[in-house]
Design a protein around this motif. Structure first.
Motif, short mmCIF file in Angstrom:
data_model
loop_
_atom_site.label_atom_id
_atom_site.label_comp_id
_atom_site.label_asym_id
_atom_site.label_seq_id
_atom_site.Cartn_x
_atom_site.Cartn_y
_atom_site.Cartn_z
N LYS A 1 0.64 -1.04 -0.06
CA LYS A 1 0.57 0.25 -0.10
C LYS A 1 1.10 1.29 -0.32
O LYS A 1 1.80 1.32 1.26
CB LYS A 1 -0.83 0.37 1.54
N TYR A 2 0.70 2.45 -1.25
CA TYR A 2 1.60 3.04 -0.73
C TYR A 2 0.60 4.22 -1.27
O TYR A 2 -0.17 4.53 -1.62
CB TYR A 2 2.36 2.92 -2.56
N PHE A 3 1.61 5.78 -0.09
CA PHE A 3 0.72 7.18 -0.21
C PHE A 3 1.62 7.79 -1.35
O PHE A 3 2.17 8.05 -2.04
CB PHE A 3 1.29 7.54 0.46
N LEU A 4 0.70 8.52 -1.87
CA LEU A 4 0.68 9.55 -2.99
C LEU A 4 0.44 10.78 -2.63
O LEU A 4 -0.25 11.10 -3.08
CB LEU A 4 0.34 9.25 -4.42
N SER A 5 1.29 11.41 -3.31
CA SER A 5 1.48 12.82 -3.20
C SER A 5 2.89 13.60 -4.11
O SER A 5 2.83 12.92 -4.57
CB SER A 5 1.91 14.21 -1.99
N ASP A 6 2.51 14.59 -4.36
CA ASP A 6 3.55 15.56 -5.27
C ASP A 6 4.87 15.65 -4.35
O ASP A 6 6.40 15.99 -4.34
CB ASP A 6 3.10 16.66 -6.16
N GLY A 7 4.98 15.19 -2.95
CA GLY A 7 6.37 15.31 -2.12
C GLY A 7 6.15 16.61 -1.51
O GLY A 7 6.77 16.65 -0.47
N GLU A 8 5.54 17.66 -1.47
CA GLU A 8 5.53 18.96 -0.99
C GLU A 8 4.13 18.83 0.54
O GLU A 8 3.85 18.29 -0.13
CB GLU A 8 5.35 19.88 -1.96
N VAL A 9 4.69 20.01 0.71
CA VAL A 9 3.53 20.71 1.85
C VAL A 9 3.12 21.59 1.22
O VAL A 9 3.91 22.89 1.57
CB VAL A 9 3.86 19.93 3.19
N TYR A 10 1.90 22.52 1.52
CA TYR A 10 1.87 23.29 1.67
C TYR A 10 0.23 23.43 2.00
O TYR A 10 0.28 23.35 3.12
CB TYR A 10 0.54 24.09 0.21
N GLN A 11 0.11 25.68 2.35
CA GLN A 11 -1.18 25.66 3.34
C GLN A 11 -2.03 26.38 1.81
O GLN A 11 -1.84 26.64 1.22
CB GLN A 11 -0.31 27.23 3.91
N SER A 12 -3.64 26.51 2.59
CA SER A 12 -4.57 26.78 1.66
C SER A 12 -3.65 28.03 0.53
O SER A 12 -4.55 28.10 -0.69
CB SER A 12 -6.12 26.55 2.47
N GLU A 13 -3.63 29.11 1.31
CA GLU A 13 -3.14 30.04 0.91
C GLU A 13 -2.41 30.07 -0.15
O GLU A 13 -2.42 30.92 -1.62
CB GLU A 13 -2.46 31.07 1.16
N ALA A 14 -1.64 29.37 -0.10
CA ALA A 14 -0.56 29.22 -1.23
C ALA A 14 -0.91 28.02 -2.62
O ALA A 14 -1.71 28.49 -4.37
CB ALA A 14 0.36 28.05 -1.39
N PHE A 15 -2.63 27.45 -2.87
CA PHE A 15 -3.33 26.84 -3.51
C PHE A 15 -3.87 28.29 -4.20
O PHE A 15 -4.28 28.27 -5.15
CB PHE A 15 -4.51 26.06 -3.48
N SER A 16 -4.63 29.29 -3.53
CA SER A 16 -5.97 29.74 -3.84
C SER A 16 -4.77 30.83 -4.50
O SER A 16 -5.00 31.78 -6.04
CB SER A 16 -6.12 30.70 -2.28
N ARG A 17 -3.76 31.16 -3.70
CA ARG A 17 -2.43 32.67 -4.50
C ARG A 17 -2.16 32.08 -6.24
O ARG A 17 -2.00 32.47 -7.33
CB ARG A 17 -1.95 32.23 -3.67
N LEU A 18 -1.76 30.54 -6.55
CA LEU A 18 -2.07 30.36 -7.49
C LEU A 18 -3.10 30.25 -8.66
O LEU A 18 -2.48 30.45 -10.02
CB LEU A 18 -1.19 28.30 -7.56
N ILE A 19 -4.04 29.88 -8.19
CA ILE A 19 -5.25 30.14 -8.93
C ILE A 19 -5.64 31.15 -9.17
O ILE A 19 -5.86 31.56 -10.17
CB ILE A 19 -6.92 28.83 -8.05
N ARG A 20 -5.83 32.19 -8.22
CA ARG A 20 -5.96 33.82 -8.78
C ARG A 20 -4.75 34.53 -9.86
O ARG A 20 -4.76 34.96 -11.08
CB ARG A 20 -5.42 34.42 -7.47
N GLN A 21 -3.15 34.10 -9.99
CA GLN A 21 -2.29 34.07 -10.51
C GLN A 21 -2.94 33.62 -11.68
O GLN A 21 -2.82 34.58 -13.52
CB GLN A 21 -1.08 33.45 -10.27
#
Length: 331
Positions: free
Chosen positions: A225-245
């Motif tokens: 059984k394996y976990f999958l992510s992109d290997g990084e950790v974020y805050q929700s502001e980062a996701f919103s900022r990239l979408i706004r950009q």
């Protein structure tokens, strides 16, 4: 030519798995419901089989014509008005699929099951947060997570097919509809966060999930059984900022609501949904997901054992996703 059966083929992740299998020259059997949209399954090489995940006899009959070398089980319910529907589709549907293949003595070389990080629930939430690991005890706090965990437990106890379980964190990308609502809200000049305590969130782009699926088919050891992510950790502001950009930086009011307010709103949403028969974006499961503070997970086993290498970080993934939303007139 190797043959692959993909359940949930018309869905967000499933349709990308179909595309990759075709690119690899495989004979693709796309398992869909009778009512499924085939908007992303237009390739003439695709062979279709209609499966009712709640009817083992129907599935057994339908699979008579299929001789898969590999199976990817991506079908599942991510939201529903009733808890029992998660169990009927995610848990019992998995049982019916495996039982049908075993009854027909059609045992593929390997089955990959798409589970979820959600099976673990709110653990390791004492700051500083640490990565959720395979050795941790799952404590699902949503009906979705519970149904996925029970499906895993069935595979562990009764599956005679070599199988590998993938547990992705939040999957985003073109065609995805839940994170799309965040983009839609930001375009409408509002952004929404919950709770004032630090929240570490993780993401994985859909094409990296597909990468892991085919690595698991090729080299995954049965029962792993394996976990999958992109290997990084974020805050929700980062996701919103990239979408706004990517949306051209529209002005946006960011609202951070206390947990108690989310509880009240989600309770009302759940009640309204049951009365109207329409699933609300804010319901009990969503409340528990947004309340959870730690979504870190250990992907080192997937890297070491499968050769998994995340190719999409959040910035490039959001860029491609928003471009697709724009090109397809979603926003």
């Amino acid at each position: 030519m190797e043959k692959i059966l993909i359940t949930g083929a018309s869905g967000f992740i499933g349709s990308f798995i179909v595309e990759e299998a075709l690119n690899r020259g495989m004979e693709v059997w796309a398992a869909v419901r009778k009512s499924s949209s085939r908007a992303f399954l237009k390739d003439e090489r695709i062979r279709f089989v209609e499966l009712n995940m709640q009817d083992e006899e129907q599935m057994t009959e339908a699979l008579h014509e299929v001789e898969p070398d590999y199976v990817v089980h991506a079908a599942g319910v991510t939201k529903s008005l009733h808890r029992e529907d998660f169990l009927k589709v995610n848990t019992e549907g998995t049982r019916h699929l495996v039982n049908a293949l075993q009854r027909l003595d059609k045992l593929p070389r390997r089955l990959v099951y798409l589970s979820s990080l959600s099976i673990f629930g709110p653990i390791r939430e004492q700051q500083p947060y640490t990565e959720i690991r395979e050795s941790d005890t799952p404590q699902p706090n949503t009906a979705y997570g519970e149904s996925k965990l029970q499906a895993e437990q069935f595979l562990d106890s009764e599956c005679r097919i070599p199988y590998v379980v993938l547990r992705p964190t939040g999957v985003y990308g073109p065609r995805e509809k839940d994170y799309f609502l965040v983009a839609k809200s930001i375009k409408a000049h509002s952004d929404f966060a919950v709770g004032f305590r630090r929240q570490d969130i993780t993401f994985v782009y859909v094409r990296d999930v597909v990468q892991a699926v085919f690595l698991a088919l090729e080299r995954g050891a049965s029962g792993r059984k394996y976990f999958l992510s992109d290997g990084e950790v974020y805050q929700s502001e980062a996701f919103s900022r990239l979408i706004r950009q990517e949306l051209g930086n529209p002005w946006c009011l960011r609202i951070t609501a206390p947990i108690w307010l989310l509880r009240a709103v989600s309770w009302c949403g759940e009640l309204t949904g049951r009365l109207t028969g329409s699933i609300s974006a804010l319901n009990n499961d969503k409340y528990h997901i947004m309340r959870q503070r730690n979504w870190r997970c250990d992907i080192r086993p997937a890297i070491d054992e499968l050769g998994y290498k995340p190719e999409w970080q959040l910035e490039s993934g959001v860029k491609e996703t928003i471009k697709w939303y724009k090109d397809n007139k979603w926003i």
